[in-house]
Design an enzyme around this catalytic site. Structure first.
Site, short mmCIF file in Angstrom:
data_model
loop_
_atom_site.label_atom_id
_atom_site.label_comp_id
_atom_site.label_asym_id
_atom_site.label_seq_id
_atom_site.Cartn_x
_atom_site.Cartn_y
_atom_site.Cartn_z
N GLN A 44 24.72 63.06 5.36
CA GLN A 44 23.50 62.94 4.57
C GLN A 44 22.24 63.40 5.31
O GLN A 44 21.30 63.89 4.67
CB GLN A 44 23.35 61.51 4.07
CG GLN A 44 24.45 61.12 3.10
CD GLN A 44 24.31 59.71 2.56
OE1 GLN A 44 23.21 59.19 2.41
NE2 GLN A 44 25.43 59.07 2.28
N ALA A 84 29.26 56.95 7.57
CA ALA A 84 29.03 57.19 8.99
C ALA A 84 29.34 55.94 9.81
O ALA A 84 30.00 56.02 10.86
CB ALA A 84 27.58 57.62 9.20
N ASP A 130 23.27 50.69 6.94
CA ASP A 130 22.13 50.42 6.06
C ASP A 130 22.18 49.07 5.36
O ASP A 130 21.16 48.59 4.88
CB ASP A 130 22.05 51.51 4.98
CG ASP A 130 21.77 52.88 5.54
OD1 ASP A 130 21.31 52.97 6.70
OD2 ASP A 130 22.02 53.88 4.83
N LYS A 188 16.81 52.36 8.93
CA LYS A 188 18.13 52.62 8.35
C LYS A 188 18.41 54.12 8.43
O LYS A 188 18.07 54.88 7.53
CB LYS A 188 18.19 52.11 6.91
CG LYS A 188 18.01 50.60 6.80
CD LYS A 188 18.13 50.12 5.36
CE LYS A 188 17.88 48.63 5.24
NZ LYS A 188 18.86 47.80 5.94
N THR A 189 19.01 54.54 9.55
CA THR A 189 19.28 55.96 9.78
C THR A 189 20.69 56.13 10.33
O THR A 189 21.29 55.18 10.85
CB THR A 189 18.28 56.56 10.80
OG1 THR A 189 18.50 55.94 12.08
CG2 THR A 189 16.84 56.32 10.37
N ALA A 190 21.21 57.36 10.25
CA ALA A 190 22.52 57.65 10.83
C ALA A 190 22.49 57.47 12.35
O ALA A 190 23.48 57.06 12.96
CB ALA A 190 22.94 59.08 10.48
N ALA A 191 21.34 57.76 12.95
CA ALA A 191 21.20 57.57 14.40
C ALA A 191 21.34 56.10 14.77
O ALA A 191 21.90 55.77 15.82
CB ALA A 191 19.85 58.12 14.86
N VAL A 212 35.38 47.58 -3.74
CA VAL A 212 35.36 46.13 -3.51
C VAL A 212 34.65 45.45 -4.67
O VAL A 212 33.58 45.89 -5.10
CB VAL A 212 34.66 45.80 -2.18
CG1 VAL A 212 34.44 44.30 -2.03
CG2 VAL A 212 35.48 46.34 -1.00
N CYS A 248 14.27 59.35 13.80
CA CYS A 248 13.86 60.08 12.61
C CYS A 248 13.29 61.43 13.04
O CYS A 248 12.14 61.51 13.47
CB CYS A 248 12.81 59.28 11.82
SG CYS A 248 12.35 60.04 10.26
N CYS A 304 16.48 56.39 5.98
CA CYS A 304 15.70 57.52 6.52
C CYS A 304 14.30 57.52 5.93
O CYS A 304 13.96 58.32 5.07
CB CYS A 304 16.39 58.85 6.25
SG CYS A 304 15.65 60.17 7.22
#
Length: 557
Positions: free
Chosen positions: A189, A159, A444, A452-455, A224, A487, A307
């Site tokens: 996710q 993301a 994250d 630690k969220t996608a938002a 990597v 959240c 999350c």
């Protein structure tokens, strides 16, 4: 003297004297290797002196002298052969121990993962950054200096990575950008909680990576292995070298399934599941539908995790189903939380506690899952309450939803980019690296104290894009990240407590209170989660359309 243990087979050390040998022998070492040429220092005993005294104590010895700064491939190979021939464990030394640690690292490059080698030497106090390319190349000196060069290299195609690439393109369309990621599939996710609750189908949360990489962005489909920020280089598996002018690091984090004894062997069977994996979220829903009585356990490990509300979301949606089916009173629901609070921002706790009480769920704080016996259906927790001695408790279960412990990826944790805890070390406002001015990080993997969220990544991507574009234009970074994270706590099917907050737990609601009061469960928030956020993710966030995410800027005085 210093014992700098690398692993059970070898310890290295700065220069030793004859007087140290008894201590080495008493510590259980059976052989000694010297990697320092005689006469290098005025106060240095010769190898013959060391060898004679060592052999008198029953220690075998070997002499492989290396001139400082000239560890050859052949010497490393000889070190490996000698180490195998000598009885272990072995004690190696030079002036500081660095040559010995380097020889060991190169000699093990064909048999151990690069991250394991770098982690072991780092723990012993030695930085192998100078030979990382040789380690990745199997212990041999690579002949190529660089396979490709880009204006901006982005590590990670999740993301954060795709969003920041798209946001960069909207600001500087002519940039030569590359994304490095080995994955074939990109996952939404945040949808997996809904899959585990029977709301979404798993297939709707997955798309091919190639369909999402922005047009004109190069996709390097590789993993990597290491970073050389001092050389503006990323080292890939196979020792390919990618050079950059600016680097953005966002590979996500590592789910440490092996961090809980017995868990890997029982995931997806014996009633053990997790919404943190695409293939397991449907199994969660199977278990929920099938459970009519018994004990259901939901675990949460120590922070940080992505999350942080996800473990209790699974509890709420499962409990709501049992409530609707009329079997809730037959099920003993337990939330086993390694932390000491239900949720980290106190304003949302009262609404959540109403549902904990509605579902008659038992809150067990300071309970950290350490062991699972799937066939026996037992889970063992370490109970470490403040100011009390830690104990262990074993609990039987019929269903258990596990949230695994989480760390930075190995190649990040052992890199020069990481802080002491292993996360990428950034300024929490600009998201620029604290040491390397041409490196940024988001998502994250970095160490800003946000959720630690996608938002959070949705808000961070425009900030990083704005600051990288400013840096390219010769300006100072002016976009700032306020720690925003969101959240959506799915307390029941059809209602959500929409937690939105920033640094220090400051409430940062996106909507007026008359529409969505985030401290209370609302149907509007559920609609947002179920119907609106998925298309925003696929069609706006990943395409650089910064809906409600334009970066806040400050003007330098």
């Amino acid at each position: 003297m210093e014992f700098r243990k690398i692993n059970d087979d070898i310890t290295v050390s700065p220069q030793i004297t004859v007087e140290h040998l008894k201590e080495i022998a008493d510590a259980g070492y059976r052989s000694i290797m010297c990697n320092r040429p005689d006469g290098e220092g005025a106060d240095q005993p010769t190898f013959d002196e060391i060898s004679a005294a060592a052999q008198a104590l029953g220690l075998q010895t070997a002499y492989l002298p290396i001139v400082s700064g000239k560890v050859t491939d052949e010497a490393a190979e000889e070190f490996g052969k000698t180490m195998k021939a000598l009885p272990g464990p072995m004690f190696a030394y030079c002036r500081t121990g660095t040559r010995s640690a380097t020889l060991w690292s190169l000699s093990q490059a064909k048999t151990l993962p690069t991250s394991d080698i770098l982690a072991a030497t780092k723990a012993a106090g030695y930085d192998m950054a100078g030979v990382v390319r040789r380690i990745v190349n199997g212990g041999k000196t690579p002949t190529d200096e660089g396979d490709a060069r880009f204006d901006v290299v982005i590590v990670g195609g999740g993301a954060a990575g795709i969003s920041v690439a798209s946001s960069l393109q909207t600001r500087a369309a002519n940039l030569n950008i590359a994304i490095i990621d080995p994955a074939d599939v990109h996952y939404y996710q945040p949808g997996w909680t809904m899959v585990g609750g029977g709301v979404f189908e798993a297939e709707t949360t997955a798309r091919t990576m190639g369909s999402l990489i922005p047009k004109d962005v190069h996709w390097i489909k590789s993993a990597v292995a290491a970073f050389e920020p001092q050389n503006n280089a990323v080292i890939l598996d196979g020792c390919r070298v990618v050079k950059y002018d600016r680097l953005i690091v966002c590979p996500g984090l590592k789910l440490d399934w092996n961090g809980i004894e017995g868990l890997v062997d029982t995931l997806g069977k014996n009633g053990v599941t997790s919404n943190y994996r695409y293939d397991l979220a449907p199994y969660t829903w199977e278990l929920v539908k099938g459970l009519r009585k018994g004990r259901a356990i939901f675990t949460q490990p120590p922070m940080p995790i992505k999350c942080a509300g996800a473990p209790q979301k699974a509890l709420y949606l499962s409990s709501d189903h049992w409530h609707r089916e009329g079997v809730l009173n037959n099920i003993d629901i337990n939330f086993m939380n390694a932390g000491g609070v239900l949720f980290g921002v106190k304003d949302y706790v009262p609404a959540l506690m109403e549902y904990i009480e509605k579902y008659n769920a038992h809150l067990n704080f300071f309970h950290n899952l350490i062991r699972v016996d799937g066939p026996a259906k037992t889970a063992t927790f370490k109970v470490a309450k403040p100011d009390t001695e830690a104990t262990e408790v074993t609990v039987e279960f019929d269903m258990m939803h596990v949230c695994p412990p989480q760390t930075a990826p190995d190649f990040i944790r052992v890199s020069p980019l990481a802080d002491a805890a292993g996360w990428v070390d950034v300024d929490q406002s600009t998201l620029r690296h604290k040491t390397y001015d041409n490196v940024w990080s988001l998502g994250d993997v970095m160490n800003a104290p946000n959720a630690k969220t996608a938002a959070a990544a949705r808000m961070q991507a425009p900030v990083v894009a704005e600051n990288v574009a400013a840096d390219i234009a010769g300006k100072n970074p002016q976009a700032v990240y306020n720690g925003y994270g969101s959240c959506p706590l799915t307390v029941e099917r059809g209602k959500i407590v929409l937690a939105e907050f920033g640094y220090g737990g400051a409430l940062l609601p996106s909507f007026p209170k008359w529409f969505i009061d985030g401290t209370k469960p609302t149907r509007a928030a559920w609609l947002l989660k179920e119907q609106i956020l998925p298309p925003i993710y696929w069609k706006a966030m990943l395409r650089g359309r910064e809906w409600m995410a334009r970066p806040e800027t400050v003007t330098a005085k």
